[in-house]
Design a protein around this motif. Structure first.
Motif, short mmCIF file in Angstrom:
data_model
loop_
_atom_site.label_atom_id
_atom_site.label_comp_id
_atom_site.label_asym_id
_atom_site.label_seq_id
_atom_site.Cartn_x
_atom_site.Cartn_y
_atom_site.Cartn_z
N ALA A 115 0.84 -1.20 0.00
CA ALA A 115 0.00 0.00 0.00
C ALA A 115 0.87 1.25 0.00
N LEU A 116 0.33 2.31 -0.57
CA LEU A 116 0.95 3.63 -0.59
C LEU A 116 0.03 4.57 0.16
N GLY A 117 0.60 5.38 1.08
CA GLY A 117 -0.25 6.22 1.90
C GLY A 117 0.29 7.62 2.09
N PHE A 118 -0.65 8.53 2.44
CA PHE A 118 -0.33 9.93 2.69
C PHE A 118 -1.01 10.35 3.99
N ARG A 119 -0.24 10.75 4.98
CA ARG A 119 -0.79 11.24 6.24
C ARG A 119 -0.74 12.76 6.25
N ASP A 120 -1.82 13.37 6.74
CA ASP A 120 -1.90 14.83 6.86
C ASP A 120 -1.64 15.47 5.50
N PHE A 127 1.97 16.88 10.95
CA PHE A 127 2.30 15.46 11.11
C PHE A 127 2.37 14.77 9.75
N SER A 128 2.67 15.53 8.71
CA SER A 128 2.60 14.98 7.35
C SER A 128 3.66 13.89 7.14
N SER A 129 3.27 12.90 6.33
CA SER A 129 4.17 11.79 6.04
C SER A 129 3.66 11.04 4.83
N GLU A 130 4.58 10.42 4.11
CA GLU A 130 4.23 9.53 3.02
C GLU A 130 4.92 8.19 3.28
N LEU A 147 8.76 1.86 4.44
CA LEU A 147 9.61 3.03 4.38
C LEU A 147 8.73 4.27 4.44
N ALA A 148 9.18 5.29 5.19
CA ALA A 148 8.37 6.49 5.37
C ALA A 148 9.21 7.74 5.23
N TRP A 149 8.62 8.74 4.61
CA TRP A 149 9.17 10.09 4.53
C TRP A 149 8.37 10.98 5.49
N GLY A 150 8.98 11.96 6.08
CA GLY A 150 8.25 12.86 6.95
C GLY A 150 8.12 12.33 8.36
N TYR A 151 6.98 12.61 9.00
CA TYR A 151 6.82 12.37 10.43
C TYR A 151 7.07 10.92 10.82
N ILE A 152 6.50 9.97 10.08
CA ILE A 152 6.65 8.56 10.46
C ILE A 152 8.10 8.11 10.36
N GLY A 153 8.87 8.74 9.46
CA GLY A 153 10.26 8.34 9.26
C GLY A 153 11.27 9.35 9.72
N ASN A 154 10.93 10.14 10.72
CA ASN A 154 11.82 11.23 11.16
C ASN A 154 13.19 10.76 11.65
N PHE A 188 6.15 16.22 -0.75
CA PHE A 188 5.92 14.78 -0.76
C PHE A 188 7.22 14.03 -1.10
N PHE A 189 7.51 12.99 -0.31
CA PHE A 189 8.64 12.08 -0.55
C PHE A 189 9.98 12.80 -0.48
#
Length: 696
Positions: A115-120, A127-130, A147-154, A188-189
């Motif tokens: 799955a591919l997702g976008f938060r905020d 709290f944005s993240s992809e 793998l996460a970019w942004g908040y989830i992968g800080n 994004f990303f």
């Protein structure tokens, strides 16, 4: 031993599908704790979630409108940060967000689900993240890795591969600013990439689920410099199913902080409807006399039974050769075929075998012929005796556009001119700085007087019962005419309000063309005059409508007073009923209440049980900085048929809309009647989907 304990407590065993049910994560959506997974809730899944992990209190709604799409709306109360004294005094800061997750690949025997997702993705971006995440199940173990970019992968475990090839920046911009609301695609990303994952274990006790995850965030870059200590990157939790649809979660996050949460879930597509024990049973078959003539029939009795048993309010009954034509309106059953089957049995019991070859019901809501359905009584009897399949019966049932024919009217029903009713009303303002939920319950009196079947006056008056609007202090700033941001004044200025008082007239002016004109108090904030035209070919997937209105702003007390502001507003709207999961697409272009010009796109999914999930977005020529916080108008809504909650069939609906912010840009007139909804029986696909109700 476990099954014995469950039985002793009176808890029923669950099936395999429920045993491997999905659960929600802290931010809302299917996942572990802080991190999402690639799993999707069943189509139609709906969850309300609330949880607390200091300093955050999170409230979210997660919905699965399509098998491959998960959508979330969320409020986060950052309890150790304030809105600011100038705005809300001691109220904690509230962040609003919209998420989406798309299934790219469904799990197979060898390959995982991806799955591919976008938060905020459409909020302030705090709290944005992809993320990209995969899941593979091994019996009771469900493993996830992403793998996460942004908040989830800080934490930034690895460098950004997209940055290395020049497609994205090594650094990541912060929030989208005070205005927020834009899809910050440029971010994004971008930035470093964190690794996350975990395991969800279904214990032998069906009610208990255990979770462990590797958090991709190190909490050193929290929004508003609100950094948190992290003693461990492993989070742990247990999920206990209290009852069907209620999950309790307790966990230990960041190695030093407790988490508690609750989720309420149901299914909008397959959730059971209450049995309609208060509906009359279909008329039992009587001995059918032969050779009955029209003069021998008690047509008033037939009309009464058509209303009471088939839910069909009769306008007239006519004879044309060997066809009985009943003109009126279905008032009770959502599925047209159900009313058709019941009406045919009523006619058969009254007219006998061999007297007529066809029974035809002409739908004429609000004095406009929209469709007609014709059924052969001998085929209906064959279906009842299992000499015909339902599919064969559908092929023998004719759906057509009404036509003008020469016929002999044998009965006309007197118009019931006046209705009055009492109901409960509700107003709310969610997520504002004055309080998370500001509410009002109203006693509402609604009435209608009909001059004819296509000319009527409808009105409603609301009286305050209980509210907490004493907290409602804040007026949002606006650079536009205040067509909506005066909401506080409208909600707090009077305990008794005239909500609506409108004269309406409708007319079918062509085979596929319908018209409506109206004048009066059109909604809570505006009154005026207007009209609508709708071109809707029978059985077509498309329709085109246009409305034009001159309106004046009402006084804050919602009586008969008006303010100085007036404007022209109107739109051209195209409707397309797609073949993609029965999604209805509406696109409008025109002039909005604040004088701005733009377009609105609305997408909605209607499930077979009548529940509708929809979303809209409006962009106009108002710049984001003039629009204010939110950048552009958007929101989601849920429409529920009343008979989803009650033991009696009803065609009435109620809607709940969520608009993250009330602003003046992109504001549309809230018209009480819509021709597209009033001509719904021209939708033959809906008739076909409900044809299984013919014998109910």
């Amino acid at each position: 031993m476990i099954p014995l304990i469950s039985t002793g407590l009176g808890w029923p065993a669950v099936g395999l599908a429920d045993r491997y049910r999905t659960t929600q994560h802290d931010f809302g959506g299917v996942g572990l704790l802080q991190t999402p997974s690639a799993r999707m809730a069943p189509e139609g899944g709906f969850s309300f979630n609330a949880n607390r992990t200091s300093p955050y209190s999170r409230y979210s709604i997660s919905v699965q409108p399509l098998p491959w799409l998960e959508a979330n709306i969320r409020y986060i109360a950052i309890t150790n940060r304030k809105y600011g004294e100038a705005i809300a005094g001691d109220q904690s800061y509230k962040d609003k967000a919209i998420d989406a997750k798309f299934r790219l690949w469904q799990e197979s025997y060898w390959l995982p689900q991806i799955a591919l997702g976008f938060r905020d993705m459409g909020g302030t971006g705090l709290f944005s993240s992809e993320f990209v995440v995969a899941n593979k199940r091994f019996y009771d173990l469900d493993l996830s890795l992403g793998l996460a970019w942004g908040y989830i992968g800080n934490r930034g475990d690895v460098s950004n591969p997209l940055a290395e090839i020049g497609l994205r920046d090594e650094g990541r911009a912060g929030s989208t600013g005070e205005v927020g609301g834009e899809f910050n695609t440029s971010a994004f990303f971008s930035g470093p990439v964190g690794i996350f994952g975990g395991v969800e274990y279904q214990t032998p006790w069906d009610r208990l689920r255990l979770k462990a995850e590797l958090d991709g965030n190190d909490y050193k870059s929290e929004p508003q410099a609100n950094n948190q200590d992290q003693d461990s990157s492993v989070n742990l939790a247990a999920v206990f199913r209290l009852s069907q649809g209620i999950d309790l979660t307790a966990g230990w996050e960041r190695g030093n902080t407790a988490m508690f949460g609750i989720s309420f879930s149901t299914n909008l597509k397959s959730g059971p409807l209450p049995p309609k024990v208060l509906d009359p049973a279909p008329e039992p078959r009587r001995a059918l006399p032969a050779g009955v003539t029209a003069s021998q029939v008690d047509w008033q009795d037939v009309s009464n039974r058509l209303h009471d048993n088939a839910g069909f309010a009769v306008e007239e009954i006519a004879i044309k050769d060997r066809e009985v034509i009943v003109t009126g309106n279905q008032t009770t059953y959502r599925e047209e075929a159900k009313g058709l089957g019941r009406a045919s049995r009523v006619l058969d019991n009254s007219l006998g075998e061999g007297s007529y070859d066809w029974y035809t019901l002409v739908n004429k809501p609000r004095g406009m012929e929209t469709s007609e359905s014709s059924i052969r009584p001998d085929r209906l009897r064959a279906l009842e005796e299992n000499r015909l399949t339902l599919e064969q019966m559908r092929r023998a049932t004719v759906m057509a556009t009404p036509s003008i024919v020469s016929k002999d009217v044998v009965h006309s029903e007197t118009l019931d001119k006046f209705d009055i009713g009492l109901s409960l009303g509700y107003n709310q303002n969610v997520g504002g700085p004055d309080g998370f939920i500001l509410y009002q319950f109203l006693a509402r009196v609604s009435s209608e007087y009909r001059f004819s079947r296509n000319q009527w006056v409808h009105g409603s008056v609301g009286a305050d019962l209980i509210n907490n609007f004493d907290k409602f202090k804040y007026d949002a700033p606006s650079k536009l005419p205040r067509v909506r941001t005066n909401v506080r004044e409208y909600l707090t200025s009077s305990d008794i309000v005239l909500e609506h008082l409108q004269y309406t007239q409708t007319q079918r002016i062509g085979s596929d063309l319908y018209a409506m004109g109206y004048a009066g108090v059109l909604e809570s904030m505006f009154g005026g005059v207007g009209g609508e035209l709708l071109l809707r070919p029978h059985g077509s997937d498309w329709a085109i409508g246009v409305d034009a209105n001159w309106v004046r702003q009402r006084g804050f007390r919602q009586d008969f007073s008006f303010r100085d502001y007036s404007t022209w507003t109107g739109h051209m709207t195209g409707y397309l009923q797609t073949d993609i999961y029965d999604v209805l697409a509406r696109g409008s272009v025109g002039r909005y209440l604040a004088g701005d010009y733009g377009a609105t796109l609305e997408l909605s999914r209607r499930f077979n049980n009548g529940i509708i999930v929809g979303a809209w977005a409006t962009r106009t020529d108002v710049p984001s900085e003039d629009f204010g916080e939110g950048s552009f108008d958007k929101g989601i809504y849920f429409t529920f048929p009343f008979d989803a909650f009650f033991a009696r069939s009803s065609k009435s609906y109620g809607s709940i809309a969520w608009n993250p912010l009330t602003r003046d840009g992109g504001a549309r007139l809230s018209r009480f009647y819509q021709l597209y909804d009033m001509t719904e029986t021209r939708n033959t696909d809906r008739f076909n989907r409900g044809f299984g109700q013919l014998m109910k």
